[in-house]
Write an enzyme that holds these catalytic residues in place. Sequence first.
Site, mmCIF file in Angstrom:
data_model
loop_
_atom_site.group_PDB
_atom_site.id
_atom_site.type_symbol
_atom_site.label_atom_id
_atom_site.label_comp_id
_atom_site.label_asym_id
_atom_site.label_seq_id
_atom_site.Cartn_x
_atom_site.Cartn_y
_atom_site.Cartn_z
ATOM 1 N N THR A 151 32.155 39.315 -32.778
ATOM 2 C CA THR A 151 33.281 40.466 -32.710
ATOM 3 C C THR A 151 33.487 41.079 -34.203
ATOM 4 O O THR A 151 33.972 42.090 -34.099
ATOM 5 C CB THR A 151 34.321 39.955 -31.887
ATOM 6 N N GLY A 167 33.091 31.777 -31.032
ATOM 7 C CA GLY A 167 32.549 30.370 -29.943
ATOM 8 C C GLY A 167 33.163 28.969 -30.156
ATOM 9 O O GLY A 167 32.842 28.127 -29.660
ATOM 10 N N GLY A 168 34.520 29.245 -30.862
ATOM 11 C CA GLY A 168 35.188 27.992 -31.445
ATOM 12 C C GLY A 168 35.560 27.367 -29.876
ATOM 13 O O GLY A 168 35.897 26.016 -29.858
ATOM 14 N N ASN A 219 39.485 27.321 -35.090
ATOM 15 C CA ASN A 219 39.975 25.843 -34.447
ATOM 16 C C ASN A 219 38.715 24.988 -34.081
ATOM 17 O O ASN A 219 37.523 25.205 -34.004
ATOM 18 C CB ASN A 219 40.635 26.147 -33.008
ATOM 19 N N ASP A 221 44.634 28.101 -35.361
ATOM 20 C CA ASP A 221 43.534 28.213 -36.215
ATOM 21 C C ASP A 221 43.750 29.248 -37.372
ATOM 22 O O ASP A 221 44.461 30.435 -37.012
ATOM 23 C CB ASP A 221 42.313 28.371 -35.551
ATOM 24 N N TRP A 271 36.209 34.115 -37.502
ATOM 25 C CA TRP A 271 36.635 35.406 -36.822
ATOM 26 C C TRP A 271 36.547 36.699 -37.672
ATOM 27 O O TRP A 271 36.449 37.630 -37.055
ATOM 28 C CB TRP A 271 37.878 35.257 -36.064
ATOM 29 N N ASP A 299 45.802 24.933 -31.222
ATOM 30 C CA ASP A 299 45.107 26.330 -31.291
ATOM 31 C C ASP A 299 45.845 27.051 -32.377
ATOM 32 O O ASP A 299 45.480 28.367 -32.243
ATOM 33 C CB ASP A 299 44.834 26.829 -30.112
#
Length: 570
Positions: A194, A210-211, A298, A343, A280, A341
């Site tokens: 993304t 995809g974490g 994360n 992250d 990200w 979470d």
Amino acid sequence: MKNVKALAAFAAAVGVGLLSGAAVGQEVKQDQKSQIGNANVAPVTQDQLNAADKNTRDFLLTNGNYAQTRFYPGKQIGRDNVKNLHVAWIFQTDVKESLETSPIVVDGVMYVTTSFSHVYALDAKTGQQLWHYAHKMGPITTYCCGPNNRGVQVLDDRVYLATLDSKLLALNSKTGEVVWTTNIADPELGYSETMAPTVVKDKVLIGTNGGEYGIRGFVRAYDAKTGKQLWNFNTIPDNSVGVWATKDATGRDMHRNIQAEKDTLAKIGDPFAKLGGGVWQNPSVDLATNRIYFVVGNPSPDLDGSNRPGDNLYTNSLVSLDLDTGKYVCHSQYIAHDVWDLDAVSPTVLVNVKDKDGKTIPGVIHAGKTGHIYVHDRKDCSLIRFSEAMVPQENMWVLPTKEGARMLPGANGGVEWSPIATDPGQELAYAINLHQPMTYHVESSAYPNGKLWLGGAFKVIPSEKQSGNITAVNYNTGKIKWQVKTPEPMIGGILATAGGLVFSGEGNGKFAAYNSSNGKELWNFHAGAGVNAPPSSYMIGGKQYVVVGAGGNTQLDFKRGNNIIAFTLD
């Protein structure tokens, strides 16, 4: 096909949008470039990109420049006349879904993206469509937080795009025709894209999402001319254990049972192969030292640490690499063995900062989901200071339980993926924040072969009010200078300008300009859909424009739309 039911159940629990499986509707069927007219755009040189921080005509990189300061040097629109801003044009895309694009402007041509990896070239003066590339998704797409795309980058005569089905494309900047395509990773295993690529010195830099799916994260460089992979850095090293840290970066105890983790390590070994660590957002690039800086997300599974002993390097960390080779230089971890979470996702920013002795040095700053802005020494990644908390912090770091344990911030932050802006002249960083009280629930589960792997859930507390804020922080002192409260959590991004303004939008459709020194609201516009995208600014025909996407947000379920809106003065 992915486990759609599991994703839907999770979405219902936390009040965010999570989608998986085959992409739906027209986006699957389209694989074409809709020609209306060619974009009469000059090739972009590396020298232009290097000097983007001084360019008032164009907006050449996702966050304005390689340092990612999101500071636009033009000042035609200022505090005295911003009240006269009006709509110059509105362009409606073909996709009405979460809109997070950061518009790129090159030589009078604007490039924007939408969910499902569409790209549009527009006339930046009129908003007229020049061409439209509609990407055909593969049979499987897997993504956690909406089918978003955050933009493209241009070098020479090519536009570079990363797609939801984990491909990297080079398009012809004039026509939108595909020049080359490279497969980045297998979406069936949980990989997606993304983020916008970063192109520098004939390299296309890209991380991976995809974490939440048990992937092994990475950052890679591809040859800008051919698409050939040049180097790969695994964000999860073969030895992910670390130093068994018991405190977070701010010095607070994280309640880890180190002996239990060591016993687990002895039984199952290092879990590095499925430990997550997605990236990200774009890296920042230090051209003087030939290094890049980015943050890693994360560990996987998100909330269950029982089957991932150790610090889980390099999750929740600032990392620096050599640009030419991808070799590790340094890192600093914010939260070891994260089970909340929280992250690191917002882009890093390169600015000069004061060290602990008051000496001005090259620094790198990052705004965390914890609600702190962290200030680092660029040389060795060491933490110099952290800011006052921009959001309420309560009961940190309580461990998740099966029944649910309340802790603030909630799992969205703090500062989510939203890029911050800076004004070096005022030594200020501007961040947008979320306040979402949540409970954290843990439930151990085995690796589900590329399906969602949360190890529990984080749930919004319905009885507690959610809100947001815009906060200005002096990064040389860590003190908050001003804060504006907003009625809903903030996600999307912010822009600072030399006109003494900051621009940002809200999920209720409000887009506003504020005095960058004191936070006073000076102008606003209601867009009819959530303004949850980072604004850009540029000049054409002697006039300054501010442009932003108004399409809402899947993650927080803000009202969807399909508008790109440009504003200028009378």
